[in-house]
Design a protein around this motif. Structure first.
Motif, short mmCIF file in Angstrom:
data_model
loop_
_atom_site.label_atom_id
_atom_site.label_comp_id
_atom_site.label_asym_id
_atom_site.label_seq_id
_atom_site.Cartn_x
_atom_site.Cartn_y
_atom_site.Cartn_z
N GLY A 1 0.81 -1.21 0.00
CA GLY A 1 0.00 0.00 0.00
C GLY A 1 0.85 1.26 0.00
O GLY A 1 2.00 1.24 0.44
N ASP A 2 0.28 2.35 -0.50
CA ASP A 2 0.93 3.66 -0.52
C ASP A 2 0.25 4.57 0.51
O ASP A 2 -0.98 4.67 0.54
N PHE A 3 1.08 5.25 1.33
CA PHE A 3 0.59 6.14 2.38
C PHE A 3 1.44 7.40 2.40
O PHE A 3 2.56 7.41 1.86
N ALA B 1 -6.76 -0.64 4.39
CA ALA B 1 -5.68 0.28 4.76
C ALA B 1 -5.44 0.24 6.26
O ALA B 1 -4.29 0.30 6.72
N ALA C 1 -1.88 -0.75 7.89
CA ALA C 1 -1.22 0.22 8.77
C ALA C 1 -0.95 -0.38 10.14
O ALA C 1 0.13 -0.17 10.73
N PRO D 1 -3.77 5.44 8.10
CA PRO D 1 -4.55 4.74 7.08
C PRO D 1 -5.42 5.65 6.24
O PRO D 1 -5.78 5.31 5.11
N ASN E 1 -4.09 6.53 2.68
CA ASN E 1 -3.83 5.46 1.72
C ASN E 1 -4.36 5.80 0.33
O ASN E 1 -5.48 6.29 0.18
N LEU F 1 -3.78 0.00 -2.65
CA LEU F 1 -3.76 -1.18 -1.80
C LEU F 1 -3.84 -2.40 -2.69
O LEU F 1 -4.68 -2.46 -3.60
#
Length: 392
Positions: free
Chosen positions: A193-195, A242, A246, A259, A262, A265
């Motif tokens: 995932g990208d955060f 998310a 997290a 989260p 996000n 995902l």
């Protein structure tokens, strides 16, 4: 299938992903006419691939896009290994390449944008979207390609002097060539995932590998204050969230990830597919169509670009009559051996990366980490490891 006959290009490429587009650019720059058929109407905004390694940057420079990619991406010059809250070692990429001493992190959707824009500068008609290729047949006089406007639209027939299958890991054309494929399915599964990046301002945005008893957590900086996290899971997560990702990041690493920030995902498992032959008469398989490998290590897209960079001059020389007959056959056979050997090396590296990330009891993990740290801190060995991680 009967269909409308289309203009005859020198080379027809099935697949308008980053590998097919890059090959098209190289051929157009050399004066070769190209038609690229891509079944998707629009590109996906989902970016699984983010890493561009130095050898691939060198190849992309020849297409006139490396400078823009570098301007938009994050230069990862160091990678740190940590475990149970403590730093173990730092791996520098400074000596891995004199020209590009870093791994470039950039979401694939931006890389695709830049490549496609360059392609259309060279030929606005080179790319046809919404066209699905069904077959590519070498009939002795050229290549006959049958396709249709997807889904279920008009049928097309194309003739070309050469055909390239760059239609990805689920390649229809690979399956229809009848070529043998070496298949491996791995037990490893991951959640990605990208955060928003929690790193303090001013601190260098480096890659971090957290070697933890429950399995590895990988962390890579991206542009616009984003960080990608990849967590090794014990089983494929069927309904990822998310919040769940997290929480797992925090549990294993102690890093607090929000989260609510996000933006991507994905849960995935890992497999390998390596063809036993890439060249088939007037057709060739390249990229994931020829060698799908584990995404752990970020080598797949780069491997495809290097296929294209190696094959393009052979195509140009063949079409222009600079190599013919037995000399051409030998050159193509040598290409086939080189690129399949490179795929085997990349697959082995990916396998080692996955083994490094598997769960271990705390005692065994600590002992393994001591050996790993001592090896990397030994100057020559650390340099070799850095070069292997950057595909040198």
């Amino acid at each position: 299938m009967s269909g409308k006959q289309q203009p005859t290009p020198d080379v027809l490429i099935a697949g308008g992903g980053p590998v097919g587009i890059f090959l098209g650019i190289l051929l157009l720059q050399a004066g070769v006419s190209v038609r690229i058929l891509e079944q998707r109407q629009v590109r996906s905004g989902h970016s699984r691939a983010i890493g561009i390694h130095p050898p691939a940057l060198q190849a992309l420079a020849s297409a006139g896009v490396a400078d823009q990619l570098i301007a938009e991406g994050i230069q990862i010059r160091h990678g740190q290994a940590r475990s149970q809250g403590q730093p173990l070692t730092t791996l520098s990429f400074a000596d891995a390449s004199p020209t590009y001493p870093f791994v470039l992190a950039l979401p694939q959707c931006r890389t695709d944008d830049i490549l496609e824009r360059r392609l259309l500068e060279l030929d606005p008609n080179a790319l046809m979207r919404g066209v699905r290729v069904h077959s590519m047949h070498d009939d002795g006089a050229g290549v006959l390609v049958r396709a249709e406007r997807s889904p279920g639209g008009d049928a097309f027939e194309f003739r070309a002097r050469l055909g390239i299958a760059a239609d990805g890991a689920k390649s229809v054309l690979r399956n229809r060539t009848g070529v043998a494929v070496r298949r491996t399915d791995y037990p490893d599964t991951y959640l990605m995932g990208d955060f928003a990046d929690p790193a303090p301002r001013g601190r260098e945005r480096q890659a971090v590998l957290y070697l933890e008893p429950d399995g590895i957590v990988e962390s890579f900086p991206l542009p616009d204050g984003i960080r990608r996290w990849v967590v090794r899971t014990r089983a494929l997560v069927q309904e990822p969230t998310a919040t769940g990702l997290a929480a797992e990041i925090g549990h294993r690493t102690g890093v607090a990830v929000d989260p609510d920030t996000n933006t991507m995902l994905s849960a995935f498992n890992v497999r390998s597919r390596l063809v036993t032959q890439m060249i088939h008469g007037r057709t060739a398989l390249i990229g994931d169509a020829a060698h799908e490998i584990s995404p752990i290590g970020g080598q797949g897209m780069n491997l495809g670009w290097l296929d294209a960079a190696d094959l393009a001059p052979l195509i140009v020389a063949s079409l222009h009559g600079a190599i013919t007959g037995p000399a051409r056959a030998r050159a193509l056979a040598a290409f086939d051996r080189r690129r399949r050997r490179a795929a085997v090396v990349a697959a082995r590296q990916a396998h080692l990366n996955m083994m490094l990330g598997r769960p271990l009891p705390a005692g065994a993990l600590a002992a393994r980490n001591r050996v790993l740290t001592a090896a990397i801190n030994a100057g020559p060995i650390g340099g070799l490891v850095a070069k292997r991680f950057t595909m040198h």
